[in-house]
Structures are given as C-alpha cells and as structure tokens.
Write a protein that holds these residues in place. Structure first.
Motif, mmCIF file in Angstrom:
data_model
loop_
_atom_site.group_PDB
_atom_site.id
_atom_site.type_symbol
_atom_site.label_atom_id
_atom_site.label_comp_id
_atom_site.label_asym_id
_atom_site.label_seq_id
_atom_site.Cartn_x
_atom_site.Cartn_y
_atom_site.Cartn_z
ATOM 1 N N LEU A 103 -23.340 -14.313 4.135
ATOM 2 C CA LEU A 103 -23.387 -13.503 2.916
ATOM 3 C C LEU A 103 -23.260 -12.022 3.248
ATOM 4 C CD1 LEU A 103 -26.673 -15.125 1.690
ATOM 5 C CD2 LEU A 103 -24.568 -15.368 0.458
ATOM 6 N N GLN A 104 -22.566 -11.294 2.417
ATOM 7 C CA GLN A 104 -22.481 -9.846 2.577
ATOM 8 C C GLN A 104 -23.138 -9.167 1.391
ATOM 9 O OE1 GLN A 104 -18.554 -8.141 2.484
ATOM 10 N NE2 GLN A 104 -19.246 -6.243 3.446
ATOM 11 N N ASN A 105 -24.147 -8.332 1.677
ATOM 12 C CA ASN A 105 -24.794 -7.545 0.646
ATOM 13 C C ASN A 105 -23.802 -6.468 0.194
ATOM 14 O OD1 ASN A 105 -26.286 -5.444 -0.669
ATOM 15 N ND2 ASN A 105 -28.167 -6.219 0.269
ATOM 16 N N LEU A 106 -23.434 -6.481 -1.071
ATOM 17 C CA LEU A 106 -22.420 -5.548 -1.557
ATOM 18 C C LEU A 106 -22.937 -4.117 -1.672
ATOM 19 C CD1 LEU A 106 -20.605 -7.768 -4.209
ATOM 20 C CD2 LEU A 106 -19.943 -7.288 -1.832
ATOM 21 N N ASN A 107 -24.259 -3.928 -1.665
ATOM 22 C CA ASN A 107 -24.823 -2.577 -1.716
ATOM 23 C C ASN A 107 -24.927 -1.939 -0.338
ATOM 24 O OD1 ASN A 107 -25.192 -2.619 -4.530
ATOM 25 N ND2 ASN A 107 -27.138 -3.689 -4.299
ATOM 26 N N THR A 108 -25.293 -2.731 0.672
ATOM 27 C CA THR A 108 -25.537 -2.181 2.008
ATOM 28 C C THR A 108 -24.488 -2.602 3.031
ATOM 29 O OG1 THR A 108 -26.889 -4.065 2.706
ATOM 30 C CG2 THR A 108 -28.037 -2.239 1.574
ATOM 31 N N ASN A 109 -23.660 -3.571 2.688
ATOM 32 C CA ASN A 109 -22.661 -4.162 3.581
ATOM 33 C C ASN A 109 -23.258 -4.991 4.716
ATOM 34 O OD1 ASN A 109 -20.284 -3.404 2.246
ATOM 35 N ND2 ASN A 109 -20.477 -1.329 3.069
#
Length: 132
Positions: A18-24
């Motif tokens: 998974l990639q956190n879209l806020n922190t990358n």
C-alpha cells in the motif's frame, strides 16, 4: 487514503503493498481476512484507492534500540469493531496498536515499539473479522 500497489496471493493469505497518498510511505501489509471471515478484503484491486487502517504487530520496549521505532500516542481506547486500539503515528503515518500490548507499561506520549508485521484491519467500512 492508500493506493494498492501490489497484491501477492498465497495459499490462504496474502501480502498487500500500500502507498499512503499523503506521505508516499509504502507499507507491506499482511491480510488473512479471507481465512477469518466471509466479510473480508477480497474486493480490493491493484491500482485502486481505499481508506485503510493498519495494525502494528509487536511489543513495546523500555529503551531505544536498532530494532524499534518511536511511536507518538495520538489517542487511546479507539474502537475498531469491538477491539480497543491505540492510534499512533510514526512520523506522519498513522497506525493502530492493540491496547492489550500496553500491559506492564505506563502510557506516555512517546514510546518505543518493536514491530515485526503490519496487518490490514480495515478497508473502507469493512472491518477484519478478528476485530469483531
């Protein structure tokens, strides 16, 4: 929000990148929801975006080491399903730790935590069967 980068299926479980879209930040999460319940995360697809919650699986420790991280306690007694968690951050990323992991520890704002796995515990409004 998290983008599903890759799903690696095994016999009964899977790993989900998974990639956190806020922190990358990219996390590799363990998913055994299909083994536990019919109410599971089989609906997620690579390339799609979901609201996810992840549990850190490990133990609190008394001193800093090369194997632990500093977690910031944001909230305590957070309910996910019927299970109580601590809501914590590592840098700007949000995770959840079982309240039962705090046995024999006094809660402070910053604590050392050694985790060996990250488990997917909620995707959108679907909650992992272990939390119910």
């Amino acid at each position: 929000m998290y983008k599903i980068i890759k799903i690696r299926n095994y016999a009964a479980t899977r790993d989900i990148e998974l990639q956190n879209l806020n922190t990358n930040t990219i996390n590799l999460c363990f998913d055994d929801s299909a083994v536990v319940s019919y109410n599971n995360f089989d609906f997620i697809e690579e390339g799609k975006v979901y609201d996810c919650k992840m549990e850190l699986f490990g133990n609190f420790e008394n001193t800093k080491s090369d194997f632990n991280v500093i977690v910031t306690i944001l909230e305590s007694d957070v309910l996910i399903g019927n299970t109580k968690y601590l809501k914590v951050s590592i840098d700007s990323d949000i995770y959840y730790i079982l309240m039962s992991d705090t046995k024999n520890f006094n809660l402070t704002k910053y604590m050392y935590y050694h985790f060996t796995r990250i488990d997917l515990i909620q995707v959108d409004n679907v909650i992992h069967g272990d939390c119910l």
